[in-house]
Design a protein around this motif. Structure first.
Motif, PDB file in Angstrom:
ATOM      1  N   THR A   1       1.117  -1.135  -0.163  1.00  0.00           N
ATOM      2  CA  THR A   1      -0.237  -0.222  -0.155  1.00  0.00           C
ATOM      3  C   THR A   1       1.012   1.270  -0.060  1.00  0.00           C
ATOM      4  N   SER A   2       1.917   1.208   0.232  1.00  0.00           N
ATOM      5  CA  SER A   2       3.101   2.353  -0.121  1.00  0.00           C
ATOM      6  C   SER A   2       4.086   2.403  -0.616  1.00  0.00           C
ATOM      7  N   ARG A   3       4.901   3.229  -1.624  1.00  0.00           N
ATOM      8  CA  ARG A   3       5.738   3.043  -2.418  1.00  0.00           C
ATOM      9  C   ARG A   3       7.067   4.284  -2.232  1.00  0.00           C
ATOM     10  N   ALA A   4       7.596   4.553  -1.234  1.00  0.00           N
ATOM     11  CA  ALA A   4       8.904   5.369  -1.536  1.00  0.00           C
ATOM     12  C   ALA A   4       9.656   6.011  -2.798  1.00  0.00           C
ATOM     13  N   TYR A   5       9.626   6.977  -2.840  1.00  0.00           N
ATOM     14  CA  TYR A   5      10.558   7.741  -3.646  1.00  0.00           C
ATOM     15  C   TYR A   5      11.514   8.230  -3.809  1.00  0.00           C
ATOM     16  N   ARG A   6      12.457   9.006  -4.932  1.00  0.00           N
ATOM     17  CA  ARG A   6      13.013   9.927  -4.628  1.00  0.00           C
ATOM     18  C   ARG A   6      13.614  10.010  -5.672  1.00  0.00           C
ATOM     19  N   VAL A   7      13.127  11.550  -5.541  1.00  0.00           N
ATOM     20  CA  VAL A   7      13.210  12.050  -7.458  1.00  0.00           C
ATOM     21  C   VAL A   7      14.465  13.377  -6.832  1.00  0.00           C
ATOM     22  N   GLU A   8      15.879  12.806  -8.103  1.00  0.00           N
ATOM     23  CA  GLU A   8      16.912  13.601  -8.057  1.00  0.00           C
ATOM     24  C   GLU A   8      17.257  14.354  -9.869  1.00  0.00           C
ATOM     25  N   VAL A   9      17.271  15.572  -9.796  1.00  0.00           N
ATOM     26  CA  VAL A   9      18.002  16.415 -10.498  1.00  0.00           C
ATOM     27  C   VAL A   9      19.076  16.590 -10.447  1.00  0.00           C
ATOM     28  N   PHE A  10      19.667  16.584 -12.047  1.00  0.00           N
ATOM     29  CA  PHE A  10      21.051  17.076 -12.497  1.00  0.00           C
ATOM     30  C   PHE A  10      20.669  17.928 -13.338  1.00  0.00           C
ATOM     31  N   PHE A  11      22.146  18.231 -13.222  1.00  0.00           N
ATOM     32  CA  PHE A  11      22.933  19.952 -14.836  1.00  0.00           C
ATOM     33  C   PHE A  11      23.729  19.656 -15.227  1.00  0.00           C
ATOM     34  N   ASN A  12      23.490  19.301 -16.210  1.00  0.00           N
ATOM     35  CA  ASN A  12      25.057  19.090 -17.156  1.00  0.00           C
ATOM     36  C   ASN A  12      25.252  18.043 -17.257  1.00  0.00           C
ATOM     37  N   ASP A  13      24.594  17.039 -17.398  1.00  0.00           N
ATOM     38  CA  ASP A  13      25.801  15.920 -16.527  1.00  0.00           C
ATOM     39  C   ASP A  13      26.449  15.734 -15.509  1.00  0.00           C
ATOM     40  N   THR A  14      26.104  16.116 -14.449  1.00  0.00           N
ATOM     41  CA  THR A  14      26.445  16.534 -13.811  1.00  0.00           C
ATOM     42  C   THR A  14      26.124  14.715 -12.759  1.00  0.00           C
ATOM     43  N   ALA A  15      27.687  14.097 -11.508  1.00  0.00           N
ATOM     44  CA  ALA A  15      27.162  13.244 -10.731  1.00  0.00           C
ATOM     45  C   ALA A  15      26.301  13.594  -9.829  1.00  0.00           C
ATOM     46  N   THR A  16      26.396  14.921  -9.205  1.00  0.00           N
ATOM     47  CA  THR A  16      26.020  15.807  -7.565  1.00  0.00           C
ATOM     48  C   THR A  16      24.512  16.147  -8.443  1.00  0.00           C
ATOM     49  N   PRO A  17      23.550  15.617  -7.637  1.00  0.00           N
ATOM     50  CA  PRO A  17      21.993  16.506  -8.131  1.00  0.00           C
ATOM     51  C   PRO A  17      21.940  17.062  -7.526  1.00  0.00           C
ATOM     52  N   ILE A  18      21.551  19.086  -8.228  1.00  0.00           N
ATOM     53  CA  ILE A  18      20.783  20.225  -7.619  1.00  0.00           C
ATOM     54  C   ILE A  18      20.186  19.950  -6.639  1.00  0.00           C
ATOM     55  N   TYR A  19      19.466  19.275  -6.718  1.00  0.00           N
ATOM     56  CA  TYR A  19      17.587  19.013  -6.299  1.00  0.00           C
ATOM     57  C   TYR A  19      18.231  17.875  -5.955  1.00  0.00           C
ATOM     58  N   GLY A  20      17.436  16.899  -4.838  1.00  0.00           N
ATOM     59  CA  GLY A  20      17.004  15.609  -4.243  1.00  0.00           C
ATOM     60  C   GLY A  20      15.426  15.558  -3.152  1.00  0.00           C
ATOM     61  N   TYR A  21      14.653  15.386  -3.274  1.00  0.00           N
ATOM     62  CA  TYR A  21      13.627  15.009  -2.373  1.00  0.00           C
ATOM     63  C   TYR A  21      12.863  14.102  -2.194  1.00  0.00           C
ATOM     64  N   GLN A  22      12.711  13.223  -1.412  1.00  0.00           N
ATOM     65  CA  GLN A  22      12.500  12.300  -1.471  1.00  0.00           C
ATOM     66  C   GLN A  22      10.284  12.133  -0.779  1.00  0.00           C
ATOM     67  N   GLY A  23       9.257  10.871  -1.200  1.00  0.00           N
ATOM     68  CA  GLY A  23       8.442  10.664  -1.630  1.00  0.00           C
ATOM     69  C   GLY A  23       7.953   9.926  -0.526  1.00  0.00           C
ATOM     70  N   ILE A  24       6.466   9.306  -0.678  1.00  0.00           N
ATOM     71  CA  ILE A  24       5.922   8.469  -0.164  1.00  0.00           C
ATOM     72  C   ILE A  24       4.226   8.545  -0.934  1.00  0.00           C
ATOM     73  N   GLN A  25       3.984   7.614  -2.429  1.00  0.00           N
ATOM     74  CA  GLN A  25       2.458   7.816  -2.194  1.00  0.00           C
ATOM     75  C   GLN A  25       2.269   6.099  -1.771  1.00  0.00           C
ATOM     76  N   THR A  26       1.009   6.936  -1.992  1.00  0.00           N
ATOM     77  CA  THR A  26      -0.646   5.201  -0.715  1.00  0.00           C
ATOM     78  C   THR A  26      -0.959   4.973  -1.600  1.00  0.00           C
ATOM     79  N   LYS A  27      -1.173   4.400  -1.315  1.00  0.00           N
ATOM     80  CA  LYS A  27      -2.354   3.958  -1.867  1.00  0.00           C
ATOM     81  C   LYS A  27      -3.510   3.690  -1.152  1.00  0.00           C
ATOM     82  N   PHE A  28      -4.844   4.181  -1.436  1.00  0.00           N
ATOM     83  CA  PHE A  28      -5.722   4.340  -0.644  1.00  0.00           C
ATOM     84  C   PHE A  28      -7.201   3.415  -1.192  1.00  0.00           C
ATOM     85  N   GLN A  29      -7.539   2.483   0.009  1.00  0.00           N
ATOM     86  CA  GLN A  29      -8.009   1.567  -0.446  1.00  0.00           C
ATOM     87  C   GLN A  29      -9.845   1.995   0.866  1.00  0.00           C
TER      88      GLN A  29
END
Length: 116
Positions: free
Chosen positions: A88-116
């Motif tokens: 009923t839940s999925r954790a995920y992390r979004v990372e954004v990169f600029f100019n193919d750099t190895a270090t992300p400019i932004y990194g966010y985490q979230g959880i998607q939940t399935k309501f029943q």
């Protein structure tokens, strides 16, 4: 010591890069939220590179996105912490990169939940 005008230009450019990355991160978060829960990966560490719309690209596809005239890439990692990924839940992390750099400019985490 840098002249004040040069410092202002560098700071303005870096601010525009961060703002563009934030726009791309929001778009990626919206894509995850709009994807049906049952289509989100449950495999620990599963990634999708640069999802413009998670329903369209395959995980191996590399799609670059643009914001404010600059090119970025994103990576969404699912279930990096397997204990948070359940039926009923999925954790995920979004990372954004600029100019193919190895270090992300932004990194966010979230959880998607399935309501029943």
């Amino acid at each position: 010591c840098l002249p004040l005008i040069l410092y202002a230009q560098i700071n303005s450019q870096q601010s525009q890069i961060r703002t563009g990355a934030l726009m791309i991160a929001k778009r990626a978060f919206d894509d995850v939220r709009s994807t049906p829960f049952d289509q989100l990966p449950i495999t620990p560490g599963a990634t999708i590179e640069s999802p413009v719309n998670l329903a369209r690209p395959t995980p191996a596809e590399q799609i670059f996105t643009k914001a404010l005239g600059r090119q970025y890439s994103t990576k969404v990692t699912f279930c990096a912490t397997p204990s948070v990924c359940t039926a009923t839940s999925r954790a995920y992390r979004v990372e954004v990169f600029f100019n193919d750099t190895a270090t992300p400019i932004y990194g966010y985490q979230g959880i998607q939940t399935k309501f029943q």
